[in-house]
Design a protein around this motif. Structure first.
Motif, mmCIF file in Angstrom:
data_model
loop_
_atom_site.group_PDB
_atom_site.id
_atom_site.type_symbol
_atom_site.label_atom_id
_atom_site.label_comp_id
_atom_site.label_asym_id
_atom_site.label_seq_id
_atom_site.Cartn_x
_atom_site.Cartn_y
_atom_site.Cartn_z
ATOM 1 N N TYR A 107 0.845 -1.182 0.000
ATOM 2 C CA TYR A 107 0.000 0.000 0.000
ATOM 3 C C TYR A 107 0.885 1.238 0.000
ATOM 4 C CZ TYR A 107 -3.856 -3.103 1.317
ATOM 5 O OH TYR A 107 -4.787 -4.103 1.337
ATOM 6 N N ASP A 108 0.332 2.326 -0.504
ATOM 7 C CA ASP A 108 1.095 3.568 -0.608
ATOM 8 C C ASP A 108 0.839 4.443 0.617
ATOM 9 O OD1 ASP A 108 2.628 5.507 -2.439
ATOM 10 O OD2 ASP A 108 0.914 6.672 -1.750
ATOM 11 N N ALA A 109 1.922 4.909 1.251
ATOM 12 C CA ALA A 109 1.828 5.812 2.401
ATOM 13 C C ALA A 109 0.881 5.226 3.436
ATOM 14 C CB ALA A 109 1.380 7.208 1.941
ATOM 15 N N GLY A 110 -0.054 6.023 3.964
ATOM 16 C CA GLY A 110 -1.034 5.513 4.904
ATOM 17 C C GLY A 110 -2.318 5.132 4.215
ATOM 18 N N ASP A 111 -2.272 4.992 2.902
ATOM 19 C CA ASP A 111 -3.469 4.744 2.109
ATOM 20 C C ASP A 111 -3.584 3.259 1.760
ATOM 21 O OD1 ASP A 111 -3.666 7.520 2.139
ATOM 22 O OD2 ASP A 111 -2.477 7.697 0.316
ATOM 23 N N HIS A 112 -4.596 2.949 0.946
ATOM 24 C CA HIS A 112 -4.841 1.563 0.551
ATOM 25 C C HIS A 112 -4.770 1.378 -0.955
ATOM 26 C CE1 HIS A 112 -7.417 1.778 4.438
ATOM 27 N NE2 HIS A 112 -6.144 1.567 4.713
ATOM 28 N N VAL A 113 -4.216 2.354 -1.656
ATOM 29 C CA VAL A 113 -4.027 2.245 -3.098
ATOM 30 C C VAL A 113 -2.648 1.648 -3.359
ATOM 31 C CG1 VAL A 113 -4.053 3.470 -5.296
ATOM 32 C CG2 VAL A 113 -5.458 4.287 -3.405
ATOM 33 N N LYS A 114 -2.551 0.838 -4.385
ATOM 34 C CA LYS A 114 -1.257 0.300 -4.807
ATOM 35 C C LYS A 114 -0.862 0.992 -6.109
ATOM 36 C CE LYS A 114 -2.625 -4.071 -4.560
ATOM 37 N NZ LYS A 114 -2.709 -5.544 -4.356
ATOM 38 N N PHE A 115 0.101 1.915 -5.997
ATOM 39 C CA PHE A 115 0.592 2.679 -7.143
ATOM 40 C C PHE A 115 1.872 2.023 -7.672
ATOM 41 C CE2 PHE A 115 -1.739 6.057 -4.829
ATOM 42 C CZ PHE A 115 -2.561 6.506 -5.845
ATOM 43 N N GLY A 116 1.879 1.664 -8.946
ATOM 44 C CA GLY A 116 2.989 0.895 -9.492
ATOM 45 C C GLY A 116 4.302 1.633 -9.579
ATOM 46 N N LEU A 117 4.289 2.918 -9.961
ATOM 47 C CA LEU A 117 5.548 3.634 -10.182
ATOM 48 C C LEU A 117 6.331 3.839 -8.885
ATOM 49 C CD1 LEU A 117 7.494 5.061 -12.083
ATOM 50 C CD2 LEU A 117 6.109 7.134 -11.858
ATOM 51 N N PRO A 118 5.749 4.418 -7.843
ATOM 52 C CA PRO A 118 6.539 4.572 -6.619
ATOM 53 C C PRO A 118 6.876 3.243 -5.955
ATOM 54 C CG PRO A 118 4.269 5.250 -6.260
ATOM 55 C CD PRO A 118 4.426 5.049 -7.736
ATOM 56 N N MET A 119 6.005 2.236 -6.094
ATOM 57 C CA MET A 119 6.316 0.930 -5.522
ATOM 58 C C MET A 119 7.542 0.327 -6.204
ATOM 59 S SD MET A 119 4.071 -2.606 -5.277
ATOM 60 C CE MET A 119 2.518 -1.756 -5.113
ATOM 61 N N ALA A 120 7.612 0.446 -7.529
ATOM 62 C CA ALA A 120 8.761 -0.090 -8.249
ATOM 63 C C ALA A 120 10.040 0.655 -7.870
ATOM 64 C CB ALA A 120 8.519 -0.002 -9.756
ATOM 65 N N PHE A 121 9.956 1.971 -7.734
ATOM 66 C CA PHE A 121 11.138 2.736 -7.326
ATOM 67 C C PHE A 121 11.606 2.309 -5.946
ATOM 68 C CE2 PHE A 121 12.940 6.666 -5.362
ATOM 69 C CZ PHE A 121 14.090 6.726 -6.131
ATOM 70 N N THR A 122 10.665 2.032 -5.058
ATOM 71 C CA THR A 122 11.014 1.557 -3.727
ATOM 72 C C THR A 122 11.834 0.276 -3.799
ATOM 73 O OG1 THR A 122 9.011 2.509 -2.776
ATOM 74 C CG2 THR A 122 10.052 0.750 -1.537
ATOM 75 N N VAL A 123 11.376 -0.666 -4.618
ATOM 76 C CA VAL A 123 12.075 -1.949 -4.726
ATOM 77 C C VAL A 123 13.441 -1.764 -5.389
ATOM 78 C CG1 VAL A 123 11.962 -4.246 -5.779
ATOM 79 C CG2 VAL A 123 9.930 -3.261 -4.712
#
Length: 551
Positions: A107-123
């Motif tokens: 999940y993104d930040a304190g939210d419940h959406v899964k955003f692909g671009l920032p998640m991929a950058f995180t990994v």
């Protein structure tokens, strides 16, 4: 309960990089009192592994809690060894409506959406941190947790990559999610999924996911899991080919993401970034050829910027190119000349964030009165910690090759006047050959024949994302190479009708952690009115009319 609240209120998106090392770690810690705050899990995650015994800060504890943050952000069916016990299974029907399995991810930040671009950058950044400082992470007792954090993301990317030219990039709706303050285990908001494909391209997110899987493949190959590493590399190569063959902005294909993670820098930086990671993962010459051949056209050797983030990858890829320049001995003179240009832009970023570029504040990253790097108000510490990570990697690179003067002497010699000639007509300020706006990225209106998607009319300013008409400094190239005076384009003001004013920009319950758009604010106000019922609900429609007219 207090731990959960601190995660939600204080933690930034898990999208920033990581910082490590005695020198930079101590500097940032002294500039800002961030002790005990879980800000930017990805950034603090590798903080000061070398300084775990420091008297003022327990960096080993910060590392442990930062990796723990990722466990609190997990979506899907949680494993038996989940350490955050107050979390349960969630998002178990993600992708069901579209007929795909999209259970998992973060999940993104304190939210419940899964955003692909920032998640991929995180990994990508998690993997880079493990590649550079895996021994220190293991010595701190967090090696297994770091690998688990990476694998939780890459397992999801494998699911999301359902065909060679198809990638699911988002699950959930940001607007309704921000309106409802719920636990993910109880969420009732939309779980609609969005994808990019050949007809609706998304080069930024496809290339970033390729970079993440390529970097992770190196991590798992070193960890002894050759089969999983090969699987990740296979997906990474397919995704890179998809991103390059079908070029297009992902926020034009998935429009709902524009209110949260719009692409201001375009996709060229992600393409270069992914190519360099694939070269590092495979040793394939074709990926290095790609990065060299497109260095100038894609801005890799042209952009000198002060920001490294989930959106802007130029400094990161320039650091990677500098590493190649020092470590690969069989490069031709032509390749070395191009990599030297990459290195020059990497040094601009390094010197800017050390406040050592000549020219004062105009050519260095802005800072608070106490000395903290201050790129923009929203989630500023992600830029700080990303800078510390890149500076530490670059410093270790120089020291490892016997360059003990660091970058200080190079910074002191840097200068620059004039503007690089560009046959394209309009072009942004370049460093060291031109004008640089600290803390932001200038963008130009592309000339005829310019590569699609390379530059657009968008600038990420200190207050968010703005269009060119909101005021961007443009340098016009004249026939003889002499630049015209920078000019400011003015935004036309539409007439307002009625007494209703625009809603405030900060309208979210999460204290405005995302880029705020007025259209989004209008929808929230209308939703509030509808829920209250009565006169308020009846006033929803005329309010909408006035607000639209008053934009």
């Amino acid at each position: 309960r207090r731990l959960a609240w601190s995660f939600v209120r204080e933690a930034d998106r898990p999208t920033a990089g990581f910082f490590l090392g005695a020198r930079a770690g101590r500097a940032v810690a002294e500039m800002s009192d961030v002790t005990g705050r879980f800000v930017l899990a990805a950034a603090v995650a590798v903080a000061s592994l070398v300084m775990a015994a420091a008297a003022r800060h327990d960096y080993g504890d910060a590392l442990s809690k930062s990796l723990l943050y990722f466990e609190s952000q997990r979506s899907g069916r949680l494993p038996y060894n989940q350490r955050v016990r107050w979390r349960g299974h969630s998002g178990l029907t993600d992708g069901l409506e579209q007929g795909v399995d999209l259970v998992g991810g973060y999940y993104d930040a304190g939210d419940h959406v899964k955003f692909g671009l920032p998640m991929a950058f995180t990994v990508t950044m998690l993997s880079w941190a493990v590649l550079e400082y895996g021994d220190q992470i293991a010595a701190a007792g967090e090696g297994a947790h770091a690998l688990q954090s990476i694998k939780w993301g890459t397992d999801y990317f494998i699911k999301a990559h359902t065909a060679p030219n198809e990638l699911w990039t988002q699950v959930g709706d940001g607007d309704s999610d921000h309106y409802c303050w719920q636990r993910p285990e109880d969420m009732t908001t939309s779980r609609r999924a969005y994808k990019v494909d050949a007809e609706h391209p998304g080069s930024e997110v496809a290339a970033e996911t390729a970079a993440a899987m390529a970097a992770a493949s190196i991590v798992f190959r070193r960890a002894g899991d050759a089969h999983y590493a090969h699987l990740l590399l296979h997906h990474a190569q397919q995704l890179f080919e998809f991103a390059d063959k079908y070029r297009g902005r992902y926020d034009a294909s998935v429009r709902v993401v524009k209110s949260y993670y719009p692409s201001a820098s375009g996709y060229n930086d992600e393409l270069l970034w992914a190519a360099l990671w694939l070269h590092r993962a495979t040793g394939g010459r074709e990926y290095l050829d790609y990065a060299v051949a497109n260095a100038d056209d894609f801005g890799g050797t042209g952009w000198g910027v002060s920001e490294f983030s989930w959106d802007i990858k130029y400094p990161g890829l320039q650091i990677l190119a500098s590493k190649l320049l020092l470590e690969e001995k069989d490069l031709s003179s032509e390749y070395r000349a191009v990599l030297e240009k990459y290195r020059a832009k990497a040094e601009f970023y390094v010197c800017s964030n050390m406040n050592k570029n000549p020219g004062g504040a105009a050519r260095n990253a802005p800072r608070t009165p106490a000395g903290l790097i201050f790129i923009r108000p929203w989630n500023n510490l992600q830029y700080v910690t990303n800078a510390v990570f890149l500076l530490t990697v670059h410093s270790d690179l120089l020291l490892g090759h016997g360059r003990r003067d660091g970058g200080g002497r190079r910074c002191a010699r840097r200068g620059g006047a004039g503007v690089r000639q560009d046959p394209g007509g309009l072009h942004p300020g370049h460093e060291p050959d031109g004008d640089e706006l600290p803390g932001r990225v200038q963008r130009q209106v592309p000339a005829a024949g310019a590569p699609p998607g390379g530059v657009d009319g968008v600038v990420r300013g200190r207050e968010g994302v703005h269009r060119v008409r909101a005021g961007v400094r443009l340098v016009v190239q004249r026939g003889g190479g002499e630049p015209a005076r920078p000019r400011r384009r003015r935004r036309r003001r539409a007439r307002r009708r009625g007494p209703v004013q625009r809603p405030a920009r900060r309208v979210h319950a999460d204290r405005g952690l995302h880029v705020q758009h007025r259209a989004h604010g209008r929808r929230l106000l209308q939703a509030h009115g509808a829920r209250r019922g009565g006169a308020a609900a009846g006033a929803t429609r005329p309010v909408k009319k006035r607000l639209v007219a008053g934009r």
